[in-house]
Structures are given as C-alpha cells and as structure tokens.
Design a protein around this motif. Structure first.
Motif, PDB file in Angstrom:
ATOM      1  N   TRP A  54      31.388  40.763  29.038  1.00 33.63           N
ATOM      2  CA  TRP A  54      30.485  40.599  30.187  1.00 33.63           C
ATOM      3  C   TRP A  54      29.666  39.329  30.109  1.00 33.63           C
ATOM      4  O   TRP A  54      28.969  38.976  31.057  1.00 33.63           O
ATOM      5  N   PRO A  57      32.116  36.580  32.551  1.00 29.29           N
ATOM      6  CA  PRO A  57      32.717  37.302  33.679  1.00 29.29           C
ATOM      7  C   PRO A  57      33.743  36.472  34.448  1.00 29.29           C
ATOM      8  O   PRO A  57      34.575  37.018  35.163  1.00 29.29           O
ATOM      9  N   ASN A 137      30.232  47.317  33.840  1.00 32.78           N
ATOM     10  CA  ASN A 137      30.750  46.468  32.759  1.00 32.78           C
ATOM     11  C   ASN A 137      30.477  47.224  31.469  1.00 32.78           C
ATOM     12  O   ASN A 137      29.317  47.363  31.073  1.00 32.78           O
ATOM     13  N   GLU A 167      35.062  41.686  34.782  1.00 31.91           N
ATOM     14  CA  GLU A 167      33.652  42.026  34.631  1.00 31.91           C
ATOM     15  C   GLU A 167      32.891  41.614  35.897  1.00 31.91           C
ATOM     16  O   GLU A 167      33.100  40.508  36.418  1.00 31.91           O
TER      17      GLU A 167
END
Ligand SMILES: [Mg+2]
Length: 244
Positions: A54, A57, A137, A167
C-alpha cells in the motif's frame, strides 16, 4: 431495484489490530523471542514506512497469487527493519527467524477489534436500506479477522487489495466495487485515509467521507461513524434522492 451502497475501508475505519502499528507487531515478536530486549516501536517505525504494497499503490501486484507469496515478499522488509536496529547483528539467522514469526503474530485473530460504533452504525444503516461493501488495502487474511470480530455477515462483498493485486487509490482497486454498484445511487466511500479512500473513490466517481483522522483537504469529515450515519441519511433521506 435501485440499491444504496456504502463502501467501507476496514483498518482505522471499522476496526484495528490491538497496538495499531506494524512496529508493535515486530515488538510483540521480540518480546516473545528476546525477553528483556530494549528495542522500542518508535525505533522500528521509521523502517516500516515503506516496502508494504500500500506504500506503492501505483504498482499492481497481480503476480502475487497466494498468501504465502504475499508474506514472502514482505520478509525482506521485516528483516531490514530488524537489521536497522542491530537485532541479530551477531547472529545473521536471527532476523530472518524473527521475520518469519510476524505473519502468525499479526494474524492472530484474538488481537483484532472493532471500534465501539462500528456494529451499531452498520446495523442501523442496514435497517435503513443501505448495503455494506468493504474495500481494503490489507493482508491476505483479512477475511479471518472479519469473522473474528463478527463483521463478515454484515458485509455483502469484500474486496481486498492483497487478493485483487491493486491497492487503493489505484482505480483498478475499485473495479469490483463499481461492477456491483453500477448506476445505483446513492453510494459513498468511507475511510480514514484521504488519499487511498477519499481521493481514490472520487477518481472513479464515488463521493467520499473521511472519518476519524481529520485532514483539511477533506470536503466531508466525520469524527465517528454515528456522524457518518447522520451525513448519509441527511444527504439521501427517504424521498430525497436528488441531493448529493
Ligand atoms: Mg484505513
């Protein structure tokens, strides 16, 4: 029939792991394996601010196709965090062994909690006709934590980045949600991360509500989920589907 949907983030929004931070998880492992150690979560935290999916992303990870693989990808991040503190400096195998224990420690279902307002608000909103979807996430084991805190039965569909390979705020992370929601309105995304949740949702046409962690960039902020309930009901009360 036109349905009304609420898309919820999980971590920091509906629930959390006791201790709240990854650094605390590493400390938990150290407490067990090296009782009397003098390391702190504050020392570890700076070394855990990058390296998780995350944190990147923009980078899809659809090549990760199993939970084992997901955690294997994380091992170097944990090893590096231990190394940075000098843990196992005299024993190169130690940091790796410690890193291996992070998964079972983090995933202990007994450590997961919901905020006090989560179930009452979800149930109240469900009674008022809202369908709950979860978009998170997270680690591959999220469904296990949701079961442990009695959340699963209340959620119509779960989209987990670890399984999707995208993510938030990557637009593809919202693909499954958009397929379910279609043209149904109203729909809101609620989360505690303005970038992942609020801006991510806005980019795919879903209005967002920031919760629990204020940010001056947020158009709508609610300190708790009761305020969220009031906001979405006020914006889209019975007989009023015209206002945003
Ligand atoms: Mg969150």
């Amino acid at each position: 029939m036109n349905k009304k949907y609420l898309i919820w983030d999980f971590d920091g929004t509906l629930g959390y792991r006791e201790g709240r931070s990854w650094a605390m998880v590493l400390i938990e492992v150290l407490d067990r394996q090296m009782p009397g150690h003098s390391y702190s979560a504050d020392q570890l935290a700076p070394h855990l601010r990058t390296g998780f999916p995350w944190h990147m992303p923009e980078r899809p990870h659809t090549y990760i196709i199993s939970a084992d693989q997901w955690w294997a990808e994380m091992t170097p991040v944990f090893v590096a965090a231990f190394d940075a503190l000098g843990v196992g400096v005299a024993d190169p195998v130690l940091a790796r062994n410690l890193a291996r224990q992070i998964r079972p420690t983090y995933c202990n279902p007994d450590r997961w909690r919901l905020f006090d307002d989560t179930l009452p608000v979800l149930d109240e909103l469900a009674a008022r006709g809202w369908t709950h979807i979860l978009l998170s996430n997270h680690v591959p084991e999220l469904a296990i934590f949701m079961d442990a805190v009695d959340l699963s039965a209340r959620i119509a569909a779960v989209f987990n980045s670890a399984i999707m390979g995208y993510e938030k705020p990557h637009p593809a992370a919202f693909r499954g949600v958009l397929e379910i929601v279609g043209d149904s309105r109203p729909v809101w995304m609620i989360g505690d991360n303005i970038t992942a949740d609020v801006f991510g949702a806005a980019a795919v046409g879903i209005p967002g509500v920031l919760v629990r962690r204020p940010d001056e960039r947020a158009e709508r902020f609610c300190a708790d989920l009761w305020q969220v309930a009031a906001l979405v009901e006020d914006a889209h009360g019975p007989g009023d589907s015209s206002r945003d």
